[in-house]
Design an enzyme around this catalytic site. Structure first.
Site, short mmCIF file in Angstrom:
data_model
loop_
_atom_site.label_atom_id
_atom_site.label_comp_id
_atom_site.label_asym_id
_atom_site.label_seq_id
_atom_site.Cartn_x
_atom_site.Cartn_y
_atom_site.Cartn_z
N GLN A 104 0.83 -1.20 0.00
CA GLN A 104 0.00 0.00 0.00
C GLN A 104 0.87 1.25 0.00
O GLN A 104 0.35 2.36 -0.16
CB GLN A 104 -0.91 0.01 1.23
CG GLN A 104 -1.84 -1.19 1.31
CD GLN A 104 -2.60 -1.22 2.62
OE1 GLN A 104 -3.59 -0.52 2.80
NE2 GLN A 104 -2.12 -2.03 3.56
N HIS B 238 -1.24 1.51 -4.50
CA HIS B 238 -1.62 2.92 -4.40
C HIS B 238 -0.71 3.84 -5.20
O HIS B 238 -0.67 5.04 -4.95
CB HIS B 238 -1.66 3.34 -2.92
CG HIS B 238 -2.71 2.62 -2.14
ND1 HIS B 238 -2.68 2.50 -0.77
CD2 HIS B 238 -3.83 1.98 -2.54
CE1 HIS B 238 -3.73 1.81 -0.36
NE2 HIS B 238 -4.44 1.47 -1.42
#
Length: 239
Positions: free
Chosen positions: A87, A105
């Protein structure tokens, strides 16, 4: 054939490298509202503020180094087939030596034209390019004349690589989760795709909201937790 390990990492794995997290106090995020600098609506409202924020984050990343947890995750590749699903938008896994990384992300050192936004079909990777730790500002344009934006998946945007992450978790013999609070979706739900008999290890000093009989919670920071996880793996090989 090597066993497959899927490793899901969050901000906690990079915190010990000095990278600020937005859920903990005392960091860079204390000076900003997440909605202003990490959402697509924030970009539309004030792109200059967003660009300045990520310029600061790139400068922060330039002076950071992979820590022992990043290195230990990369070291798993000696004995296992490892896919890192992160992430985080930093490049510390790459710099530590991990070779298969899914950035859910986005990536801090990369930019793309603002008209190449996230949707269900993703975006053109051909328009994404690496600027290293440099800065971008209003008026900095792509070769086809479009304002550049950070190559980041913001709140309010689709996560194009979530399907690849699901595939990696489904195929894993072991799922390791390091330094994430499991509160940001869709990444927080990835562990549910692990096989019925796949062991799940979570390294985090805080309580985690996931309750599953397969989960072993190693309640420690990422660096010390990875040492404990490695001892567990070595013990299983010895049995």
């Amino acid at each position: 054939m090597k066993k497959k390990i899927a490793v899901l990492t969050g901000a906690g794995v990079s915190a010990e490298s000095g990278i600020s997290t937005f859920r903990d106090s005392g960091g860079l995020w204390d000076n900003y509202n997440v909605e202003d600098v990490a959402s697509i609506d924030g970009w539309y409202r004030n792109p200059g503020l967003v660009l300045d924020f990520y310029n600061i984050r790139r400068k922060e990343l330039a002076s950071a180094s992979p820590n022992a947890a990043h290195l230990a995750i990369a070291g798993l590749e000696k004995d296992y087939d490892v896919t890192v699903i992160t992430q985080n938008v930093d490049n510390l896994h790459e710099r530590a030596g991990s070779t298969r990384i899914i950035h859910l992300h986005g990536e801090l050192t990369k930019v793309r034209p603002e008209d190449s936004c996230n949707d269900r079909d993703g975006f053109s990777e051909a328009k994404v390019f690496d600027i290293g730790y440099g800065e971008i500002h209003l008026g900095d344009l792509s070769p086809d004349g479009v304002q550049l934006r950070p190559h980041i998946v913001w709140f309010g945007e689709a996560v194009p690589k979530i399907e690849s992450a699901i595939d990696a978790v489904e195929a894993a013999d072991i799922l390791l989760i390091v330094g994430t609070s499991l509160q940001v979706y869709p990444a927080a739900g990835l562990y549910r795709y692990a096989g019925r008999n796949t062991p799940i290890y979570i390294i985090d000093p805080k309580d985690v909201p996931a309750y599953d009989r397969r989960i072993t919670h190693i309640r420690n920071v990422a660096t010390a937790g990875m040492e404990e996880f490695r001892r567990i793996l070595d013990g299983q090989k010895a049995d």
